[in-house]
Each structure stands twice: as C-alpha cells, then as structure tokens.
Design a protein around this motif. Structure first.
Motif, PDB file in Angstrom:
ATOM      1  N   GLU A 163       0.771  -1.584   0.184  1.00  0.00           N
ATOM      2  CA  GLU A 163       0.246   0.064   0.325  1.00  0.00           C
ATOM      3  C   GLU A 163       0.951   1.308   0.230  1.00  0.00           C
ATOM      4  O   GLU A 163       0.264   2.659  -0.797  1.00  0.00           O
ATOM      5  N   PHE A 164       1.731   1.684   0.681  1.00  0.00           N
ATOM      6  CA  PHE A 164       3.026   2.595   0.652  1.00  0.00           C
ATOM      7  C   PHE A 164       3.117   2.720  -1.153  1.00  0.00           C
ATOM      8  O   PHE A 164       4.035   3.417  -1.373  1.00  0.00           O
ATOM      9  N   LEU A 165       3.661   1.528  -1.376  1.00  0.00           N
ATOM     10  CA  LEU A 165       4.629   1.975  -2.485  1.00  0.00           C
ATOM     11  C   LEU A 165       3.220   2.376  -3.518  1.00  0.00           C
ATOM     12  O   LEU A 165       3.994   3.562  -4.349  1.00  0.00           O
ATOM     13  N   GLN A 166       2.347   2.035  -3.357  1.00  0.00           N
ATOM     14  CA  GLN A 166       1.239   2.538  -4.468  1.00  0.00           C
ATOM     15  C   GLN A 166       0.953   3.644  -3.827  1.00  0.00           C
ATOM     16  O   GLN A 166       0.306   4.353  -4.704  1.00  0.00           O
ATOM     17  N   LYS A 167       1.039   4.250  -3.047  1.00  0.00           N
ATOM     18  CA  LYS A 167       0.581   5.720  -2.426  1.00  0.00           C
ATOM     19  C   LYS A 167       1.738   6.916  -2.954  1.00  0.00           C
ATOM     20  O   LYS A 167       1.785   8.389  -2.552  1.00  0.00           O
ATOM     21  N   VAL A 168       2.429   6.495  -3.762  1.00  0.00           N
ATOM     22  CA  VAL A 168       3.729   7.434  -3.791  1.00  0.00           C
ATOM     23  C   VAL A 168       3.478   8.701  -5.268  1.00  0.00           C
ATOM     24  O   VAL A 168       2.653   7.932  -6.017  1.00  0.00           O
ATOM     25  N   HIS A 169       3.149  10.014  -5.042  1.00  0.00           N
ATOM     26  CA  HIS A 169       3.468  11.140  -5.832  1.00  0.00           C
ATOM     27  C   HIS A 169       3.848  12.266  -5.877  1.00  0.00           C
ATOM     28  O   HIS A 169       4.527  12.191  -4.326  1.00  0.00           O
ATOM     29  N   PRO A 170       4.399  12.706  -7.157  1.00  0.00           N
ATOM     30  CA  PRO A 170       5.180  14.129  -6.991  1.00  0.00           C
ATOM     31  C   PRO A 170       4.781  14.903  -6.111  1.00  0.00           C
ATOM     32  O   PRO A 170       5.342  15.749  -4.903  1.00  0.00           O
ATOM     33  N   LYS A 171       3.246  15.020  -5.872  1.00  0.00           N
ATOM     34  CA  LYS A 171       2.634  16.308  -4.793  1.00  0.00           C
ATOM     35  C   LYS A 171       2.531  16.052  -3.031  1.00  0.00           C
ATOM     36  O   LYS A 171       3.014  16.738  -2.786  1.00  0.00           O
ATOM     37  N   LYS A 172       3.287  14.653  -2.880  1.00  0.00           N
ATOM     38  CA  LYS A 172       2.561  14.021  -1.840  1.00  0.00           C
ATOM     39  C   LYS A 172       4.528  13.378  -1.174  1.00  0.00           C
ATOM     40  O   LYS A 172       3.676  13.685   0.326  1.00  0.00           O
ATOM     41  N   SER A 173       4.694  13.468  -2.045  1.00  0.00           N
ATOM     42  CA  SER A 173       6.047  12.554  -1.767  1.00  0.00           C
ATOM     43  C   SER A 173       6.969  13.900  -1.373  1.00  0.00           C
ATOM     44  O   SER A 173       7.874  14.059  -2.266  1.00  0.00           O
TER      45      SER A 173
END
Length: 994
Positions: free
Chosen positions: A332-342
């Motif tokens: 689930e952590f891998l799927q949450k990656v996003h330039p704006k969120k990370s």
C-alpha cells in the motif's frame, strides 16, 4: 581565524548542496539522521572531460525502478519506526538518501556529504554560525548496492567509524574487519554462494567448466573462492575471464571467442547484470547456444539479462536468489507514491516521469528533448519501459497500479527486505542505547551513551553486540565479521507460456546451517534445460566411467581427463564418473559388476534351511515323545511297572530329557549374545540332571537287591529326600561350572569375516574352551559312573532291571560324545552348531528309547505283565536264585565234610529245598501264568547253577485277613515284608503280599 573556518565550512557545505540539489536527494529532518545510498540509475553517461572549463558532475542515465523501490523500503521502515510506541519512543528518525548511479564516483560524492556534515558538527560552530537549517550528523548509513561501491564507501566511512549497513554487497573481502572496521551487512557473503556453486556442479557430476567474473571487488573474490572449492572437488576449469560493463568491444569479442571454442558447457558467472549485459548481447548475436549458465545472485534475476530475446542462449540458467521476506503494509505504501505528496522524496518526480513516460512542467527534466535510457536491473534491479525523445506532460492523475513496472513487483521482496532489516538493525541499536542502564553499558566502567548526543562510533559498538527478533520471528545478530548468515533459493529460468516472459522457478535451496553434504537440495523434476529438456547436459573432459569403474589419471592431462579402471574385488562404484571406488562395508561384498555392494552370505544354522528344519523336527519329535511318555507314566502312575521304576525319579528324569531336547533348539537360528550364553549351560545342566537321575536310580536298585538284611540304615538311604539331594548335588556342581564360565569368559555372538571373503559365519565364541571341556567332561564322568553301576546291576529282576538298557544308553552316550570332539574341532561355521545339535539329539533319543520305550510298550500293549503278581513272581524268582546259590555252596561244603551223604536238605517254615548232583541242562523257569496256577498249592522251580540243579519249592497261602497274613508271614519267613506306596524293589527274601 574562526570566521575563516566558518566560511570554509559553509563553502564546503554550499558546494555539497549545489552538487546535490533538492531534487537529487530524499531528505527528512529528525532527532537522529540515517544516511542512504541507492542505485536510482544504472550508470553515468560517458563524457570526455578535457578540462578546458570547470568539470561538471556527470549525468546519471538508465532509470532503475527497483532501486527506487529499495529507497522506498528505507523510508517506509523509518516512518514505521517513528510511529511505533515501543521502539525509540519520543525520538524521531530522519534520513538523507542519495543516488549512487551504480558508480564509485557518485557513491563517494554522496559519502563525502555524510562525512562533511559530521565534521561540521564536530567543530561546534553553532555559537559562531546561525545555522537555522542545520541537520544533525549522520550516525549510520544504509548501503550501498554493489560490492565494489561498498568497498570504496566503507574505506571512507571507516575512517570516522560511521557504521555502514549494506543490503546487497556480498563480497567476502568486506568481512575483513582490519580493513573495513565499520562495515556490516544484512546479506550473506559470497563465500557460501561460491561453495554452493561448487556443490551444484558436483551434484550434476560436471567436472569441466569455465568461469567469468566481473573485474571488481565482487567478481574477483567470488570466483577465486569458487576455484578453491572446485579444486577440492576435482572440478577442472577450462578458461577464466574477466569482464566489465566498460570493456571495449575488442575485449568482449575475445571473451566470446574463448567461450565459443571451449568444450566446457557449464559457465560459472560471478557478475552483476550491467557488467554481464555487453557479453550476453554479443553471444546472442553470434547465436552461441548449448551452454549452461550458473548465475550468482547479483544477476540471477536481473531483467537486463532475463529477457525473452536472450532466452535461446541463456535459457539453461541456474542461479541463486536471496530468501524473500515479508513487509506488512509495504504494498500500500508503494501505491501511495506521488510527486505532490512525496515532498521529502526528490526522486519521486523522476520516477513519475519514467513510469508514465511523461514530464512534469516544473520538473528539471520537463524538456521535450529529455531522454532516458532504462533497461533491466542489477541484483534484482529493474528499468523503465522505453525511451521517448518527446514526452507529453503529466496530468498528475495517473494510476500507479495501471502500469506494470519492476517497482510494483513485490511478490519476492529480497533486497527490499534486506533494506528494511538494515534500518531496523540500526533502530534496535539505538533502542539499546536509549534503554541502557548505567553500570551495565558497553562502554568504559559500564557507562552508557547519551541518546540525545549519540555519536556514530557508539552506534557501531551497539550494532556489533546487536541481538533482536525481526518481524518474521527470526533472530538477527551480526557475527564477528559483521555478517548475517542466510540461506539461498535455487532458481531455474523458464519461459512463461502465457506472455513469453522469463520466469524464475524455484527448484531447490541451499541451507548454510546444515552440516556438510546435506546443505544442497535440488528438485530435478522442476528443472528445464534450455527451456524444454529434462535430460541433464554433459560437461566433462572425458566420457563418464560406467558404474563399476573409477577414474584413472592419465599422465600429462588434467585430473578431469581420465581413463576408466575396473574396481577391485570388495570395492564398488554405483555412479558414473566415480573418482574412486568405495570399499564395501564390512558386512558387504561387491557384486559381479562391482556396481554395488550386496550383503555377504550369512552362514548359520537357520530355522528355514532344510538342515535346520530337520533338526528342529527331530527336537520337536523328542519333546513330543518325552511328553507322551510323561503322560503315560502320569496316567498309569499307580501301576506296578511305574511304581517299580521309582516313580518320582522317573518324572524328574523325563523332565530333564525335555530340557535336553529343548536345549538343542538354542543352537538353531542366528546366534545372539543371550542364546550363546544360554545354550551350553542349558545343555550341560540338562544332561547332568538326566544322568544324575539315572545314576541314583541304578545305585538304589543295586543297593536294595544286594543288601543281605534290610536295616534302618538302608531304609534311610532309600528315602526320596536323600535321592533328590544326591541329584541336586550332582547337578549343582555343573551349575557352579557354568556360573564360573559365564562370569569369567562369557560366550558371545561372533561374526567371522576371515574364513571366506564373501561369507560371514555367525557363530558363538565360547569364551573358554577349557570351561566347555569341564562341562562336557563332568557330564561324561557321571555317565561313566552310571555305566559302571548299570553294568553291575544287569542281573536284577526283569521288572526292576533297567541296567542293561541303561548300559546301552550310556554306550550310545559315550560313542556320541567321543565322536563329537573331533567333529567339533574340525568343522566351522554353522556345522559347529549342527554337530552339537546332532550329538544332543542322539544322546537324548538313546536315553529316552533305552530306558522308557520298553516300559511304555508293556503298559500300553502288554497290560497282563503290568500286575502285582508279575512283579512279585519276578522278585521271588530272583530271591530263590540267590538262595539256591547260597544253599548249593553250603551243600558242597557239607559233601566235602561227609562223603557218604549224597545231598543235603534244608527247610524253613515256608520252603523246602532239595538238590541232587547231576549234569542235566537247567530247567527253564515256568511262565508267570503257570506260576499263578500253582500259587494255591505251591510252586516248584528248578534253578540251574552250572554244576547241578537245585529244585526250589515255594508255597503261597492266601491270607484271609491282614492280621493273619502278618502272623503267617512271620512264621514262614525270618525276613520282614515291606510294601511301599511306589511298589519299589523288595528284598530277595521278601514274600509278596496283597
């Protein structure tokens, strides 16, 4: 001076920051900072530095998706620790993570950032410099990937005792603590892997291989260790080459020529995926097939090499993979990656662009001309999907799960789990510092480190003494070399029938914890050679030697080139290409073809062989006949015949014969220690008991009939108690002999291998032949005494006279045992037991037949002779014979005194005797039936004594009452009548009574 130092340090820091801008690192503040080194790119672009201007940092190329996933594993572990209420409570971990671009230069550039920050903290410039953006020093570094990179980083970090925990560097050189003081790792070193490779080659009976290694600190030590292991196993190496991803084309062509011309089909490769890629491409171009590739874990699952277009060349690959781990919540952590969120991850932006092949407008790489090269992975590395000179802008709404990339391949978390474990190792070391009790610490005088001012060398000290349990329930502790011992999975490359991709099928495992010889397990049924074949390929210098032969060295040739030599007798080889024939175990012998050991023929007197069956049947027959006689005697126990033979002693004699027959069974069957110790004493005691009974019976009859006048002393001698006492005393002597024998030299089972090579003779080692001689000698002594008394008693009344039968039985006994001695000494093996069994059975049957068969015949078939009158007549006849002899002697004396007299007469109250001198033949004794008719009127018998005939007259009166009979008896005879319950022998002058 102070201002100058401050400015210098700030310049260093500024330069460092300019080299790694915000988008080139992942960084987050915290109370304690961990460093990280990951290969976000596979390499750097080649650039000629002519130094006409200031050199610029080289550009990293070929994006590595798996490298980014490993970075995410570190961030996930840190965030998980920060949210844990038990691990480092009230403490926050931060991180500074850099891209090594899979090169030493970039890794050292990042490492200098960690060192520079630590040196700034050591100068205590806070009072001079207002550093609002100050980041604490890095107390530990997670990384790097390749062994060559980690070697360079470890040399630098070791100068400052900053602990380095690598997740993928497996070179055995890094275990040298004298050179790499602060290096630890969560991956096994290559020493076990090289040994496992040699074990696999030995398992498939290959002995002719080639080796290829990367020209770095990973490949050279690994292949060197393999050569050592191969030499121990008589595995020959045809060629050995070094490669690199930076090798020029000519060097690659030369290596390919060597591979193509070699007769070795197995090629052992210690390399990373990027270093091996140029070589594999050239081999594919030349279409060199039929080779078996043995892959180290660094490229065994590399997507740079495991490509469908390469499969026809390297489809027979067998490789090693690390043990996979479980990281709950990581998917689930891998799927949450996003330039704006990370926001803390400067690599997320490039990851997004490479994943969706687009560009973010505000990105540093948003130029339409930006290019990217990405292929494969190293040590489980992955690359992008393609290249594009012009990319569309990213919307930011792309779905990460809709694109298939190595980043989302979390089915087998190997390196990712090692990263996760490395972070938790550092966290547990910090936890030990946090919970340290003063006086029990690891430092001077048991002191503890201050968690708020902890230094890198203190963390290193606690890491060396670390011991905790991971999330999979396994114990984690670094050994004295800073290594974790782990196991390997063995994989085989298959081509997926669904999409044509290369899949890694697990076909075995290697357990480094197991003892030597049991570490490797391979399921050959799962292996496909070349993607389709089940037949194991051949890679030997010489053709395999068939089973039953061994390899013979040919002078001037490598040890793997040999000739086949037949195994000698007693040795075997059950495998092809055996280096030596194995000696058969002691109880085995080689078969005709020397391909296996077959059990030696076991020789002993078995129950199932015809000879053993025959002896067993005879023994059972003896037991049956003895039991039958015992039953007859028991049923007819009150008849005169049974009483006259001393009923109680007869029972004991029959019991002893049962024991004799039974003791012979101990000599049949496979000798055991207990049977060996039981059979001789059982035989000896049984026979002594038997002969003792016969001896006492014979002696008693003799004493009874030879006694002139019965006295109280005779009656005491004739008592049953004394008879049994004599039997016991005779038997007790034999028991003492047996006890002494068993105590001093007990017999035991013995497996004799010396008489014949192919036969094992299982016999009983008697322990002491002297003791056996005493046992048989004492038995024969009693038999000789018994024979003497029996011979002396041969003229007793027929009903009492067992003497002649006992004499015959003793003669049989002597013949049997005299014959036994030379037969016993001259035989061996099972025939030793057979000779003794035959002797026991012959002697036992002789005793049984001679002593009892005649009486059983009379009891069962001649009942008319089994009467009291018959016994009395026989007794009386014997008495008159004796009396006649005495009278005749007196008559002869009287004639000499008075020549005028022609005879003499004597009378008694109950008889009259007359004799006359003549030379007629003796009168035969009348039949018992005739004597019975004459009992009412008297009976006259003529008894012959060589020189004359004596006429005996005996009158019997039938008493009306017992009292009158007693008075008449007293008046007719001067002897006293005795009528015992057992109707035993009477005195020769005793008159028969009802």
């Amino acid at each position: 001076m102070t201002s100058y130092s401050c400015c210098l340090v700030l310049l260093l820091f500024t330069w460092n920051t300019s080299a790694y801008g915000p988008n080139q690192r992942a960084q987050k503040k915290g109370d304690i900072i961990l460093g990280g080194l990951f290969p976000i790119h596979f390499g750097v672009a080649a650039k000629d530095q002519d130094l006409k201007s200031r050199p610029e940092s080289v550009e990293c190329i070929r994006y590595n998706f798996r490298g980014f996933r490993w970075l995410q594993a570190m961030i996930f572990a840190i965030e998980e620790i920060n949210s844990s209420p038990t691990l480092l409570p009230n403490m926050t971990l931060g991180y500074r993570i850099f891209d090594t671009c899979n090169t030493v230069s970039k890794a050292l550039e990042a490492t200098l950032s960690f060192v520079a920050q630590n040196k700034i903290d050591s100068l205590n410039l806070d009072e001079f410099c207002n550093c609002s953006e100050h980041i604490p020093s890095t107390i530990a570094v997670v990384g790097a990937t390749g062994s060559g990179i980690s070697t360079a980083v470890a040399n630098l970090l070791g100068l400052f005792y900053i602990p380095q925990v690598s997740y993928a560097s497996s070179s055995r050189l890094l275990s040298n603590k004298n050179q790499f003081k602060s290096f630890l790792r969560t991956i096994p070193n290559d020493e076990h892997q090289a040994t496992a490779m040699a074990d696999i080659i030995e398992y498939f009976r290959w002995n002719w291989v080639g080796t290829i290694a990367a020209d770095d600190d990973y490949g050279r030590p690994g292949i060197e260790k393999f050569r050592e292991e191969a030499e121990e196993r008589d595995i020959c190496i045809d060629f050995s080459e070094l490669i690199s991803q930076y090798s020029d084309e000519e060097e690659i062509q030369q290596v390919v020529e060597v591979i193509q011309n070699s007769t070795a089909r197995v090629i052992v490769v210690f390399s990373s995926g990027p270093d091996l890629e140029p070589l594999i491409k050239e081999i594919v171009r030349r279409n060199i097939t039929g080779k078996i590739w043995l892959a180290s874990e660094a490229w065994a699952s590399s997507s740079l090499i495991a490509m469908p277009e390469f499969f026809r060349v390297i489809g027979s690959t067998i490789g090693f993979a690390l043990k996979a781990g479980q990281i709950p919540g990581f998917r689930e952590f891998l799927q949450k990656v996003h330039p704006k969120k990370s926001t803390n991850n400067g690599f997320a932006k490039e990851f997004w662009e490479e994943t969706f092949n687009c560009y973010l407008p505000d990105g540093s790489k948003n130029s339409p001309a930006s290019t990217s090269f990405h292929k494969g992975h190293e040590e489980g590395l992955g690359a992008g999907n393609g290249t594009s000179a012009f990319r569309p802008p990213c919307t930011g709404d792309e779905n990460i799960t809709s694109v298939e990339t190595p980043y989302m391949d979390y089915t087998h978390l190997r390196i990712s789990y090692n990263v996760y474990l490395a972070v938790y190792s550092i966290a547990h070391a910090l936890q030990d510092i946090y919970t340290c009790t003063p006086g029990k610490g690891l430092f001077t005088n048991g002191s503890c480190a201050d968690i708020k001012k902890v230094e890198a060398w203190q963390v290193l000290k606690h890491l060396r003494h670390l011991n905790f349990t991971n999330n999979m329930g396994e114990q984690v502790d670094f050994d004295e070399f800073g290594d974790l011992v782990g196991n390997y999975s063995i994989i085989n490359w298959h081509l997926s029938p669904e999409d044509g991709s290369v899949v890694f099928e697990e076909v075995g495992h290697y357990n480094v914890y197991a003892k030597k010889g049991e570490r490797l397990f391979i399921n050959e049924n799962k292996i496909l050679w070349g993607g389709f074949s089940k037949e194991v390929p051949f890679s030997n210098c010489s053709r395999d030697c068939l089973p039953g032969t061994r390899k013979g060295i040919i002078e001037g040739e490598p040890t793997c080139c040999f000739e086949c030599v037949d195994c000698p007798d007693g040795e075997y080889s059950d495998e092809t290409d055996a280096s030596a024939c194995d000696k058969c175990p002691e109880d085995y012998w080689s078969n005709e073809n020397h391909t296996s050991c077959i059990p030696k023929q076991i020789e002993f007197l078995a129950w199932t062989e015809p000879f053993g069956i025959a002896l067993t049947l005879f023994a059972v027959l003896g037991i049956f006949l003895t039991s039958f006689v015992l039953g007859v005697f028991t049923k007819f126990r009150n008849t005169p015949i049974v009483k006259a033979t001393n009923r109680e002693l007869s029972y004991l004699l029959l019991f002893s014969l049962l024991c004799c027959f039974s003791s012979s069974l101990f000599f049949i069957g496979e000798p055991q220690n207990w049977t060996c110790r039981l059979r001789q004493p059982a035989f000896g005691i049984s026979f002594v008991l038997c002969i003792s009974c016969i001896l006492v019976k014979t002696n008693r009859v003799l004493l009874v009939f030879e006694a002139k006048i019965p006295t109280s002393l005779h009656r005491k001698w004739w008592g049953l108690n004394l008879q049994f006492l004599l039997v016991f005393l005779c038997t007790f002597v034999q028991i003492v002999i047996c006890v002494i024998w068993l105590y001093t030299a007990p017999p035991s089972s013995y497996r004799n291998h010396e008489l014949e090579d192919e036969i094992i003779f299982i016999t009983c080692h008697e322990g002491s032949l002297m003791a056996l001689g005493f046992l048989i000698g004492y038995t024969c002594l009693l038999a000789a005494i018994c024979f003497f008394f029996a011979f002396k008693s041969r003229k007793l009344p027929e009903n009492f006279n067992e003497a002649k039968f006992i004499t015959f039985s003793m003669l049989i006994f002597f013949i049997v045992w005299i014959s036994f001695i030379p037969a016993y000494a001259s035989t061996y093996g099972k025939f030793v037991s057979a000779v003794e069994v035959i002797a026991i059975l012959a002697a036992s049957f002789g005793l049984l037949a001679c002593i009892f068969f005649n009486k059983v015949y009379i009891i069962l078939f001649k009942p008319s002779r089994n009467t009291i009158e018959e016994v009395r007549c026989s007794t009386a006849a014997h008495a008159f014979k004796v009396a006649a002899r005495a009278t005749l002697r007196r008559s002869n004396v009287s004639r000499k005194r008075s020549n005028s007299l022609g005879g003499s007469t004597g009378s008694t109250p109950s008889s009259s005797i007359s004799s006359k001198s003549n030379h007629e033949d003796p009168f035969p004794l009348p039949a018992c039936a005739e004597r019975q008719r004459q009992q009412q009127r008297g009976c006259k018998q003529k008894v012959s004594f060589g020189s004359g005939t004596v006429t005996l007259s005996l009158s019997f009166e039938e008493p009306q009452k017992n009292a009158m009979a007693n008075r008449n008896a007293k008046r007719r005879s001067s002897l006293e009548a005795q009528n015992s319950d057992d109707s035993l022998m009477r005195h020769r002058a005793l008159l028969p009574l009802q």
